[in-house]
Motif scaffolding. Sequence first.
Motif, short mmCIF file in Angstrom:
data_model
loop_
_atom_site.label_atom_id
_atom_site.label_comp_id
_atom_site.label_asym_id
_atom_site.label_seq_id
_atom_site.Cartn_x
_atom_site.Cartn_y
_atom_site.Cartn_z
N LYS A 71 144.82 152.94 0.20
CA LYS A 71 144.01 152.47 -0.94
C LYS A 71 143.89 150.96 -0.86
O LYS A 71 144.70 150.29 -0.21
CB LYS A 71 144.58 152.92 -2.28
N LEU A 72 142.86 150.41 -1.53
CA LEU A 72 142.67 148.97 -1.51
C LEU A 72 143.69 148.31 -2.43
O LEU A 72 143.93 148.79 -3.53
CB LEU A 72 141.25 148.61 -1.96
N GLY A 73 144.24 147.18 -1.97
CA GLY A 73 145.23 146.45 -2.78
C GLY A 73 144.62 145.87 -4.04
O GLY A 73 145.30 145.66 -5.04
N ARG A 74 143.33 145.56 -4.00
CA ARG A 74 142.58 145.16 -5.20
C ARG A 74 141.11 145.44 -4.97
O ARG A 74 140.68 145.64 -3.81
CB ARG A 74 142.81 143.68 -5.57
N GLY A 75 140.35 145.45 -6.04
CA GLY A 75 138.94 145.84 -5.93
C GLY A 75 138.10 144.82 -5.18
O GLY A 75 138.36 143.61 -5.22
N ALA B 69 136.27 161.50 14.64
CA ALA B 69 136.35 160.16 14.01
C ALA B 69 135.56 160.15 12.70
O ALA B 69 135.97 159.53 11.72
CB ALA B 69 135.81 159.10 14.96
N ALA B 70 134.41 160.82 12.70
CA ALA B 70 133.55 160.81 11.51
C ALA B 70 134.19 161.63 10.40
O ALA B 70 134.20 161.23 9.23
CB ALA B 70 132.17 161.37 11.85
N ARG B 71 134.73 162.79 10.77
CA ARG B 71 135.36 163.63 9.74
C ARG B 71 136.59 162.92 9.15
O ARG B 71 136.84 162.97 7.95
CB ARG B 71 135.73 165.00 10.31
N THR B 72 137.33 162.22 10.03
CA THR B 72 138.53 161.50 9.58
C THR B 72 138.15 160.33 8.65
O THR B 72 138.73 160.14 7.58
CB THR B 72 139.29 160.95 10.82
N ALA B 73 137.14 159.56 9.10
CA ALA B 73 136.71 158.39 8.32
C ALA B 73 136.16 158.85 6.96
O ALA B 73 136.45 158.24 5.92
CB ALA B 73 135.64 157.62 9.08
N ALA B 74 135.38 159.93 6.98
CA ALA B 74 134.78 160.41 5.74
C ALA B 74 135.86 160.86 4.76
O ALA B 74 135.83 160.51 3.57
CB ALA B 74 133.81 161.56 6.04
N ARG B 75 136.83 161.60 5.26
CA ARG B 75 137.88 162.11 4.34
C ARG B 75 138.64 160.94 3.72
O ARG B 75 138.92 160.91 2.53
CB ARG B 75 138.78 163.06 5.15
N GLU B 76 138.95 159.93 4.54
CA GLU B 76 139.69 158.77 4.02
C GLU B 76 138.85 158.08 2.92
O GLU B 76 139.36 157.74 1.85
CB GLU B 76 140.00 157.77 5.15
N ALA B 77 137.55 157.90 3.20
CA ALA B 77 136.69 157.20 2.24
C ALA B 77 136.51 158.03 0.96
O ALA B 77 136.58 157.50 -0.15
CB ALA B 77 135.34 156.89 2.88
N TYR B 78 136.27 159.35 1.09
CA TYR B 78 136.11 160.20 -0.10
C TYR B 78 137.38 160.17 -0.95
O TYR B 78 137.32 160.05 -2.17
CB TYR B 78 135.81 161.66 0.30
N ASP B 79 138.54 160.31 -0.29
CA ASP B 79 139.80 160.36 -1.06
C ASP B 79 140.03 159.04 -1.78
O ASP B 79 140.46 159.01 -2.94
CB ASP B 79 140.98 160.67 -0.13
N MET B 80 139.75 157.92 -1.08
CA MET B 80 139.96 156.61 -1.70
C MET B 80 139.04 156.44 -2.91
O MET B 80 139.44 155.91 -3.94
CB MET B 80 139.67 155.51 -0.66
#
Length: 422
Positions: A7-11, A294-305
Amino acid sequence: MSPRAPKLGRGVALVGAGMSRFGAFPDKTSRDLFVEAFHAMVKSVDKGIETGDIQALYVGNFSSDLFEGQGHIAPIVADWVGLVPKPATRVEDACSSGGVALREGIIAIASGIYDIVLVGGTEKMTNLPTERVTDTLAAASDTLYEGSCGFTFPGLYAAMATAYMAKYGASVEHFMKVGIKNHRNGALNPKAQFNKSIRDLMDSRIEKAKQKGEAVPDWRNEIDFLKDSKANPIVAWPMRLFDCSPITDGAACALLVAEDIAKDFCHDPIQILGTGQGSDHALHERQDLTTILAARTAAREAYDMAGVEPEDIAIAEVHDCFTIAELVAIEDLGFFKPGEAYKATEAGLTARDGSKPINTSGGLKSKGHPVGASGIGQVVEIWHQMRKEAGARQVQKDVNLALTHNVGATGGTCVVHIFGRR
Ligand code: COA
Protein backbone atom coordinates in the motif's frame (compact mmCIF):
# COMPACT_ATOMS: atom_id res chain seq x y z
CA MET A 1 6.20 -14.46 7.89
CA SER A 2 3.80 -13.51 5.12
CA PRO A 3 4.53 -10.09 3.58
CA ARG A 4 1.81 -7.48 4.11
CA ALA A 5 -0.24 -6.33 1.13
CA PRO A 6 1.47 -3.43 -0.69
CA LYS A 7 0.00 0.00 0.00
CA LEU A 8 1.09 3.60 -0.47
CA GLY A 9 2.71 5.20 2.58
CA ARG A 10 0.67 8.35 1.87
CA GLY A 11 -1.73 9.54 -0.80
CA VAL A 12 -0.52 10.73 -4.20
CA ALA A 13 -2.48 12.88 -6.65
CA LEU A 14 -2.27 13.67 -10.34
CA VAL A 15 -2.55 17.44 -10.86
CA GLY A 16 -1.40 17.93 -14.46
CA ALA A 17 -0.70 16.04 -17.68
CA GLY A 18 0.22 16.91 -21.25
CA MET A 19 1.83 15.48 -24.35
CA SER A 20 3.53 16.51 -27.56
CA ARG A 21 1.88 15.62 -30.81
CA PHE A 22 2.77 12.00 -31.67
CA GLY A 23 4.05 11.30 -35.20
CA ALA A 24 7.17 11.57 -37.35
CA PHE A 25 9.09 14.81 -36.82
CA PRO A 26 12.36 14.88 -38.76
CA ASP A 27 13.43 18.20 -37.19
CA LYS A 28 12.82 17.27 -33.55
CA THR A 29 14.89 15.32 -31.03
CA SER A 30 13.56 13.49 -27.98
CA ARG A 31 14.56 16.49 -25.87
CA ASP A 32 12.56 18.90 -28.08
CA LEU A 33 9.53 16.63 -27.79
CA PHE A 34 9.95 16.42 -24.02
CA VAL A 35 10.00 20.22 -23.76
CA GLU A 36 6.78 20.35 -25.82
CA ALA A 37 5.11 17.83 -23.50
CA PHE A 38 6.37 19.68 -20.42
CA HIS A 39 4.82 22.95 -21.61
CA ALA A 40 1.51 21.18 -22.31
CA MET A 41 1.62 19.70 -18.80
CA VAL A 42 2.37 23.09 -17.17
CA LYS A 43 -0.57 24.62 -19.04
CA SER A 44 -2.87 21.93 -17.69
CA VAL A 45 -2.20 22.68 -13.99
CA ASP A 46 -5.24 24.71 -12.84
CA LYS A 47 -3.42 26.91 -10.34
CA GLY A 48 0.01 26.80 -12.00
CA ILE A 49 3.33 25.18 -11.12
CA GLU A 50 6.71 26.86 -10.66
CA THR A 51 9.38 24.71 -12.28
CA GLY A 52 11.65 25.40 -9.28
CA ASP A 53 9.14 23.65 -6.99
CA ILE A 54 9.50 20.30 -8.79
CA GLN A 55 11.81 18.14 -6.69
CA ALA A 56 12.64 15.19 -8.95
CA LEU A 57 12.16 13.75 -12.43
CA TYR A 58 11.63 10.14 -13.53
CA VAL A 59 11.67 9.78 -17.31
CA GLY A 60 10.81 6.67 -19.30
CA ASN A 61 12.98 6.06 -22.34
CA PHE A 62 13.67 2.76 -24.04
CA SER A 63 16.66 3.57 -26.17
CA SER A 64 17.69 7.12 -27.00
CA ASP A 65 21.19 5.57 -27.18
CA LEU A 66 20.37 3.32 -30.14
CA PHE A 67 17.68 5.50 -31.77
CA GLU A 68 19.53 8.83 -31.56
CA GLY A 69 23.05 8.09 -30.36
CA GLN A 70 22.26 9.90 -27.10
CA GLY A 71 22.51 7.99 -23.86
CA HIS A 72 21.94 9.35 -20.34
CA ILE A 73 18.87 11.28 -21.45
CA ALA A 74 17.42 12.12 -18.00
CA PRO A 75 19.74 15.00 -17.01
CA ILE A 76 19.56 16.32 -20.57
CA VAL A 77 15.77 16.65 -20.59
CA ALA A 78 15.91 17.91 -16.98
CA ASP A 79 18.25 20.68 -18.14
CA TRP A 80 16.03 21.59 -21.09
CA VAL A 81 13.02 22.15 -18.85
CA GLY A 82 15.01 23.99 -16.16
CA LEU A 83 15.18 21.31 -13.47
CA VAL A 84 18.97 21.09 -12.95
CA PRO A 85 20.30 20.34 -10.26
CA LYS A 86 17.26 18.28 -9.20
CA PRO A 87 17.65 14.48 -9.36
CA ALA A 88 16.76 13.13 -12.81
CA THR A 89 16.48 9.39 -13.38
CA ARG A 90 15.96 7.46 -16.61
CA VAL A 91 13.73 4.41 -16.30
CA GLU A 92 14.08 1.62 -18.88
CA ASP A 93 11.63 -1.27 -19.06
CA ALA A 94 11.15 -1.50 -22.83
CA CYS A 95 7.69 -0.26 -23.90
CA SER A 96 6.58 0.03 -20.27
CA SER A 97 9.36 2.52 -19.41
CA GLY A 98 6.85 5.38 -19.09
CA GLY A 99 4.44 3.42 -16.89
CA VAL A 100 7.28 2.29 -14.64
CA ALA A 101 8.56 5.91 -14.42
CA LEU A 102 5.06 6.84 -13.21
CA ARG A 103 5.21 4.12 -10.57
CA GLU A 104 8.67 5.25 -9.42
CA GLY A 105 7.36 8.81 -9.05
CA ILE A 106 4.38 7.57 -7.04
CA ILE A 107 6.63 5.50 -4.77
CA ALA A 108 8.97 8.47 -4.25
CA ILE A 109 6.09 10.65 -3.01
CA ALA A 110 4.42 7.85 -1.04
CA SER A 111 7.70 7.21 0.75
CA GLY A 112 7.78 10.81 1.96
CA ILE A 113 11.06 11.77 0.25
CA TYR A 114 9.45 14.25 -2.16
CA ASP A 115 6.15 16.15 -2.38
CA ILE A 116 6.25 17.24 -6.04
CA VAL A 117 7.56 14.97 -8.80
CA LEU A 118 7.55 15.20 -12.59
CA VAL A 119 7.15 11.89 -14.44
CA GLY A 120 7.46 11.62 -18.18
CA GLY A 121 8.55 9.65 -21.17
CA THR A 122 10.21 10.46 -24.47
CA GLU A 123 11.28 8.54 -27.56
CA LYS A 124 12.52 9.54 -31.00
CA MET A 125 12.23 6.49 -33.27
CA THR A 126 11.90 7.74 -36.84
CA ASN A 127 15.59 8.66 -37.30
CA LEU A 128 16.30 5.08 -38.30
CA PRO A 129 14.94 3.08 -41.24
CA THR A 130 12.27 0.49 -40.35
CA GLU A 131 14.71 -2.48 -40.45
CA ARG A 132 16.96 -0.82 -37.87
CA VAL A 133 14.01 0.18 -35.68
CA THR A 134 12.89 -3.46 -35.82
CA ASP A 135 16.36 -4.65 -34.72
CA THR A 136 16.51 -2.05 -31.96
CA LEU A 137 13.10 -3.06 -30.61
CA ALA A 138 14.06 -6.75 -30.85
CA ALA A 139 16.76 -6.03 -28.25
CA ALA A 140 13.88 -6.03 -25.74
CA SER A 141 13.10 -9.68 -26.52
CA ASP A 142 15.12 -12.54 -25.04
CA THR A 143 17.97 -12.04 -27.51
CA LEU A 144 19.55 -15.43 -26.72
CA TYR A 145 16.47 -17.52 -27.53
CA GLU A 146 14.16 -15.22 -29.51
CA GLY A 147 15.92 -12.28 -31.24
CA SER A 148 18.84 -14.45 -32.38
CA CYS A 149 16.39 -16.91 -33.99
CA GLY A 150 14.93 -14.13 -36.11
CA PHE A 151 11.97 -13.17 -33.96
CA THR A 152 10.88 -9.55 -34.34
CA PHE A 153 8.15 -7.88 -32.31
CA PRO A 154 5.51 -8.31 -35.01
CA GLY A 155 6.64 -11.98 -35.12
CA LEU A 156 6.40 -12.47 -31.36
CA TYR A 157 2.91 -10.97 -31.20
CA ALA A 158 1.94 -13.01 -34.28
CA ALA A 159 2.80 -16.12 -32.23
CA MET A 160 0.46 -14.88 -29.48
CA ALA A 161 -2.22 -14.18 -32.09
CA THR A 162 -2.06 -17.65 -33.65
CA ALA A 163 -2.17 -19.24 -30.19
CA TYR A 164 -5.25 -17.13 -29.36
CA MET A 165 -6.96 -18.11 -32.63
CA ALA A 166 -6.22 -21.80 -32.03
CA LYS A 167 -7.40 -21.76 -28.41
CA TYR A 168 -10.51 -19.60 -28.73
CA GLY A 169 -11.61 -19.72 -32.37
CA ALA A 170 -11.00 -16.02 -33.11
CA SER A 171 -10.34 -15.03 -36.73
CA VAL A 172 -8.24 -12.34 -38.41
CA GLU A 173 -11.41 -10.25 -38.73
CA HIS A 174 -11.61 -10.03 -34.96
CA PHE A 175 -8.14 -8.48 -34.86
CA MET A 176 -9.17 -6.08 -37.62
CA LYS A 177 -12.14 -4.93 -35.52
CA VAL A 178 -9.78 -3.80 -32.75
CA GLY A 179 -7.88 -1.66 -35.27
CA ILE A 180 -11.08 -0.23 -36.75
CA LYS A 181 -12.30 0.82 -33.29
CA ASN A 182 -8.99 2.37 -32.24
CA HIS A 183 -8.58 4.31 -35.49
CA ARG A 184 -12.16 5.60 -35.04
CA ASN A 185 -11.13 6.99 -31.64
CA GLY A 186 -7.78 8.28 -32.91
CA ALA A 187 -9.58 10.17 -35.69
CA LEU A 188 -10.98 12.38 -32.91
CA ASN A 189 -7.61 12.95 -31.24
CA PRO A 190 -5.74 15.94 -32.70
CA LYS A 191 -2.46 14.72 -31.14
CA ALA A 192 -2.65 11.23 -32.71
CA GLN A 193 -0.17 10.11 -35.36
CA PHE A 194 -2.98 8.64 -37.47
CA ASN A 195 -5.94 10.84 -36.71
CA LYS A 196 -7.95 9.19 -39.45
CA SER A 197 -10.43 6.35 -39.28
CA ILE A 198 -9.80 3.31 -41.47
CA ARG A 199 -12.97 4.27 -43.38
CA ASP A 200 -11.41 7.73 -44.08
CA LEU A 201 -8.14 6.12 -45.24
CA MET A 202 -10.07 3.71 -47.46
CA ASP A 203 -12.20 6.48 -48.97
CA SER A 204 -9.16 8.64 -49.70
CA ARG A 205 -7.47 5.72 -51.54
CA ILE A 206 -10.62 5.24 -53.63
CA GLU A 207 -10.72 8.98 -54.39
CA LYS A 208 -7.01 8.96 -55.37
CA ALA A 209 -7.54 6.01 -57.73
CA LYS A 210 -10.46 7.85 -59.37
CA GLN A 211 -8.42 11.03 -59.80
CA LYS A 212 -5.53 9.14 -61.37
CA GLY A 213 -7.87 7.21 -63.68
CA GLU A 214 -6.69 3.91 -62.13
CA ALA A 215 -8.86 0.86 -61.43
CA VAL A 216 -11.12 1.72 -58.47
CA PRO A 217 -10.90 -0.90 -55.70
CA ASP A 218 -14.22 -2.63 -54.95
CA TRP A 219 -13.98 -2.43 -51.14
CA ARG A 220 -17.50 -2.32 -49.67
CA ASN A 221 -16.39 -1.69 -46.11
CA GLU A 222 -13.33 -1.48 -43.83
CA ILE A 223 -13.02 -5.26 -43.53
CA ASP A 224 -12.79 -5.60 -47.34
CA PHE A 225 -10.10 -2.92 -47.32
CA LEU A 226 -8.18 -4.62 -44.50
CA LYS A 227 -8.36 -8.02 -46.21
CA ASP A 228 -6.76 -6.58 -49.36
CA SER A 229 -3.08 -7.52 -49.18
CA LYS A 230 -2.11 -4.53 -51.29
CA ALA A 231 -3.81 -2.05 -48.96
CA ASN A 232 -2.97 -3.96 -45.80
CA PRO A 233 0.09 -6.18 -46.35
CA ILE A 234 0.99 -9.03 -44.03
CA VAL A 235 3.84 -8.11 -41.67
CA ALA A 236 3.98 -11.41 -39.71
CA TRP A 237 0.87 -13.53 -40.25
CA PRO A 238 -1.77 -13.02 -38.95
CA MET A 239 -0.56 -9.48 -38.07
CA ARG A 240 -0.94 -7.11 -41.02
CA LEU A 241 0.08 -3.46 -41.33
CA PHE A 242 -3.12 -2.23 -39.65
CA ASP A 243 -2.64 -4.67 -36.77
CA CYS A 244 0.64 -2.96 -35.82
CA SER A 245 1.28 0.22 -33.86
CA PRO A 246 3.44 2.59 -35.91
CA ILE A 247 7.00 3.84 -35.44
CA THR A 248 6.59 7.13 -33.59
CA ASP A 249 8.31 10.20 -32.14
CA GLY A 250 6.67 11.68 -29.06
CA ALA A 251 6.79 12.62 -25.40
CA ALA A 252 4.37 12.98 -22.48
CA CYS A 253 4.55 14.40 -18.94
CA ALA A 254 2.49 14.22 -15.75
CA LEU A 255 2.77 16.05 -12.46
CA LEU A 256 2.35 14.14 -9.20
CA VAL A 257 2.06 15.70 -5.75
CA ALA A 258 1.37 14.56 -2.19
CA GLU A 259 -2.38 14.34 -1.67
CA ASP A 260 -2.42 16.85 1.19
CA ILE A 261 -1.12 19.66 -1.05
CA ALA A 262 -3.02 18.67 -4.23
CA LYS A 263 -5.63 21.42 -3.86
CA ASP A 264 -2.82 24.01 -4.09
CA PHE A 265 -2.45 22.97 -7.73
CA CYS A 266 -5.74 21.63 -8.94
CA HIS A 267 -9.45 22.37 -8.40
CA ASP A 268 -10.40 18.70 -8.51
CA PRO A 269 -7.30 16.49 -8.12
CA ILE A 270 -7.28 12.89 -9.32
CA GLN A 271 -6.01 10.37 -6.79
CA ILE A 272 -3.70 7.50 -7.58
CA LEU A 273 -5.68 4.70 -5.96
CA GLY A 274 -3.59 1.75 -7.00
CA THR A 275 -0.27 0.85 -8.59
CA GLY A 276 0.82 -2.65 -9.52
CA GLN A 277 3.76 -4.18 -11.35
CA GLY A 278 4.66 -7.72 -12.34
CA SER A 279 7.10 -9.72 -14.41
CA ASP A 280 6.85 -12.82 -16.59
CA HIS A 281 9.10 -15.38 -18.25
CA ALA A 282 10.27 -14.68 -21.81
CA LEU A 283 7.61 -15.63 -24.36
CA HIS A 284 9.38 -18.82 -25.52
CA GLU A 285 9.26 -20.21 -21.96
CA ARG A 286 5.54 -19.69 -21.38
CA GLN A 287 3.04 -22.55 -21.22
CA ASP A 288 0.25 -20.35 -22.58
CA LEU A 289 0.83 -17.52 -25.08
CA THR A 290 -2.69 -16.10 -24.68
CA THR A 291 -2.18 -14.49 -21.29
CA ILE A 292 0.54 -12.48 -19.52
CA LEU A 293 1.32 -13.30 -15.90
CA ALA A 294 2.90 -9.87 -15.35
CA ALA A 295 -0.38 -8.20 -16.33
CA ARG A 296 -2.52 -10.40 -14.10
CA THR A 297 -0.09 -9.83 -11.20
CA ALA A 298 0.08 -6.05 -11.72
CA ALA A 299 -3.70 -5.80 -12.07
CA ARG A 300 -4.40 -7.75 -8.88
CA GLU A 301 -1.94 -5.61 -6.90
CA ALA A 302 -3.52 -2.39 -8.24
CA TYR A 303 -7.14 -3.56 -7.69
CA ASP A 304 -6.39 -4.69 -4.13
CA MET A 305 -4.59 -1.44 -3.29
CA ALA A 306 -7.50 0.59 -4.70
CA GLY A 307 -10.14 -1.67 -3.10
CA VAL A 308 -11.97 -2.03 -6.44
CA GLU A 309 -12.69 -4.79 -8.95
CA PRO A 310 -12.53 -4.85 -12.78
CA GLU A 311 -16.26 -4.19 -13.13
CA ASP A 312 -15.88 -0.89 -11.24
CA ILE A 313 -13.50 0.60 -13.84
CA ALA A 314 -15.26 3.06 -16.20
CA ILE A 315 -12.60 3.34 -18.95
CA ALA A 316 -9.10 2.02 -19.61
CA GLU A 317 -6.13 2.79 -21.79
CA VAL A 318 -4.44 -0.54 -22.52
CA HIS A 319 -1.26 -1.53 -24.34
CA ASP A 320 -2.41 -2.33 -27.89
CA CYS A 321 1.03 -2.39 -29.55
CA PHE A 322 -0.60 -5.00 -31.82
CA THR A 323 -4.34 -5.67 -32.09
CA ILE A 324 -3.94 -9.08 -30.41
CA ALA A 325 -2.33 -7.31 -27.43
CA GLU A 326 -5.57 -5.41 -26.69
CA LEU A 327 -7.59 -8.64 -26.59
CA VAL A 328 -5.09 -10.29 -24.24
CA ALA A 329 -4.95 -7.12 -22.08
CA ILE A 330 -8.69 -6.80 -21.49
CA GLU A 331 -8.87 -10.46 -20.49
CA ASP A 332 -5.81 -10.24 -18.20
CA LEU A 333 -7.35 -7.17 -16.55
CA GLY A 334 -10.49 -9.19 -15.79
CA PHE A 335 -12.80 -7.02 -17.92
CA PHE A 336 -13.77 -10.07 -19.96
CA LYS A 337 -13.35 -13.81 -19.35
CA PRO A 338 -10.53 -15.65 -21.19
CA GLY A 339 -11.58 -16.15 -24.80
CA GLU A 340 -14.38 -13.55 -24.59
CA ALA A 341 -12.55 -10.31 -25.51
CA TYR A 342 -12.90 -10.77 -29.26
CA LYS A 343 -16.62 -11.37 -28.92
CA ALA A 344 -16.97 -8.30 -26.67
CA THR A 345 -15.09 -6.19 -29.22
CA GLU A 346 -17.28 -7.48 -32.03
CA ALA A 347 -20.38 -6.64 -29.96
CA GLY A 348 -19.14 -3.04 -29.52
CA LEU A 349 -18.66 -3.25 -25.74
CA THR A 350 -15.18 -1.69 -25.96
CA ALA A 351 -16.24 1.17 -28.26
CA ARG A 352 -16.48 4.73 -26.95
CA ASP A 353 -20.22 4.32 -26.37
CA GLY A 354 -19.92 0.72 -25.13
CA SER A 355 -20.11 -0.50 -21.54
CA LYS A 356 -16.30 -0.65 -21.20
CA PRO A 357 -14.64 1.94 -23.46
CA ILE A 358 -11.07 0.90 -24.22
CA ASN A 359 -8.42 3.17 -25.74
CA THR A 360 -10.56 6.26 -26.31
CA SER A 361 -7.32 8.09 -27.26
CA GLY A 362 -6.90 5.84 -30.31
CA GLY A 363 -4.52 3.61 -28.37
CA LEU A 364 -0.97 2.88 -29.41
CA LYS A 365 -2.37 1.65 -32.74
CA SER A 366 -3.71 5.00 -33.91
CA LYS A 367 -2.34 7.59 -31.48
CA GLY A 368 1.18 6.20 -31.99
CA HIS A 369 3.72 4.31 -29.89
CA PRO A 370 6.88 6.28 -29.02
CA VAL A 371 7.82 3.35 -26.82
CA GLY A 372 9.27 5.04 -23.71
CA ALA A 373 6.53 7.69 -23.69
CA SER A 374 3.47 5.52 -24.29
CA GLY A 375 2.77 4.75 -20.61
CA ILE A 376 2.54 8.46 -19.77
CA GLY A 377 0.59 9.14 -22.98
CA GLN A 378 -2.07 6.82 -21.54
CA VAL A 379 -2.20 8.95 -18.36
CA VAL A 380 -2.76 12.08 -20.47
CA GLU A 381 -5.92 10.52 -21.95
CA ILE A 382 -7.21 9.49 -18.51
CA TRP A 383 -6.54 13.05 -17.27
CA HIS A 384 -8.61 14.54 -20.12
CA GLN A 385 -11.44 12.01 -19.82
CA MET A 386 -11.73 12.34 -16.03
CA ARG A 387 -11.88 16.15 -16.37
CA LYS A 388 -14.35 15.99 -19.27
CA GLU A 389 -11.81 17.71 -21.50
CA ALA A 390 -11.50 15.05 -24.19
CA GLY A 391 -13.50 17.02 -26.77
CA ALA A 392 -15.16 15.00 -29.51
CA ARG A 393 -13.95 11.70 -28.05
CA GLN A 394 -15.25 12.39 -24.52
CA VAL A 395 -17.17 9.40 -23.18
CA GLN A 396 -20.71 10.25 -22.11
CA LYS A 397 -20.71 8.62 -18.68
CA ASP A 398 -18.96 10.03 -15.59
CA VAL A 399 -15.46 8.65 -15.26
CA ASN A 400 -14.76 8.23 -11.56
CA LEU A 401 -12.44 5.25 -11.87
CA ALA A 402 -10.02 4.71 -14.74
CA LEU A 403 -7.11 2.39 -15.43
CA THR A 404 -3.88 2.32 -17.45
CA HIS A 405 -2.10 -0.88 -18.50
CA ASN A 406 1.40 -0.63 -19.97
CA VAL A 407 3.38 -3.65 -21.17
CA GLY A 408 7.13 -4.00 -21.71
CA ALA A 409 8.06 -6.13 -24.73
CA THR A 410 5.93 -9.32 -24.80
CA GLY A 411 5.00 -8.86 -21.14
CA GLY A 412 8.29 -9.37 -19.28
CA THR A 413 7.05 -6.27 -17.45
CA CYS A 414 3.55 -4.94 -16.94
CA VAL A 415 2.45 -1.99 -14.85
CA VAL A 416 -1.16 -1.10 -14.02
CA HIS A 417 -2.47 2.11 -12.43
CA ILE A 418 -5.90 3.01 -11.11
CA PHE A 419 -7.01 6.64 -10.95
CA GLY A 420 -10.07 7.90 -9.11
CA ARG A 421 -11.91 10.47 -7.11
CA ARG A 422 -13.34 9.37 -3.76
N1 COA B 1 -0.54 1.21 -39.25
C1 COA B 1 -1.14 1.76 -40.34
N2 COA B 1 -0.48 2.36 -41.35
C2 COA B 1 0.86 2.41 -41.22
C3 COA B 1 1.55 1.89 -40.12
C4 COA B 1 0.80 1.27 -39.12
N3 COA B 1 1.38 0.72 -38.06
N4 COA B 1 2.87 2.10 -40.28
C5 COA B 1 3.02 2.77 -41.45
N5 COA B 1 1.80 2.95 -42.02
C6 COA B 1 1.50 3.57 -43.31
C7 COA B 1 2.27 4.85 -43.58
O1 COA B 1 1.56 5.98 -43.17
C8 COA B 1 2.43 4.78 -45.08
O2 COA B 1 1.20 5.19 -45.67
P1 COA B 1 1.15 5.99 -47.07
O3 COA B 1 1.79 5.07 -48.07
O4 COA B 1 -0.31 6.21 -47.30
O5 COA B 1 1.95 7.24 -46.84
C9 COA B 1 2.60 3.31 -45.38
O6 COA B 1 1.94 2.63 -44.29
C10 COA B 1 4.04 2.85 -45.46
O7 COA B 1 4.73 3.40 -44.34
P2 COA B 1 6.20 2.92 -43.93
O8 COA B 1 6.69 3.82 -42.85
O9 COA B 1 7.04 2.74 -45.16
O10 COA B 1 5.88 1.49 -43.30
P3 COA B 1 6.92 0.39 -42.95
O11 COA B 1 6.62 -0.81 -43.78
O12 COA B 1 8.31 0.91 -42.97
O13 COA B 1 6.54 0.06 -41.41
C11 COA B 1 5.59 -1.46 -39.85
C12 COA B 1 5.35 -0.59 -41.09
C13 COA B 1 4.26 -2.10 -39.46
C14 COA B 1 6.61 -2.55 -40.16
C15 COA B 1 6.10 -0.55 -38.69
O14 COA B 1 5.15 0.44 -38.41
C16 COA B 1 6.38 -1.35 -37.44
O15 COA B 1 7.44 -1.98 -37.32
N6 COA B 1 5.50 -1.32 -36.43
C17 COA B 1 5.66 -2.06 -35.20
C18 COA B 1 6.45 -1.24 -34.22
C19 COA B 1 6.74 -2.06 -32.98
O16 COA B 1 7.09 -3.23 -33.05
N7 COA B 1 6.67 -1.43 -31.81
C20 COA B 1 6.94 -2.06 -30.57
C21 COA B 1 5.81 -2.90 -30.19
S1 COA B 1 6.15 -3.96 -28.82
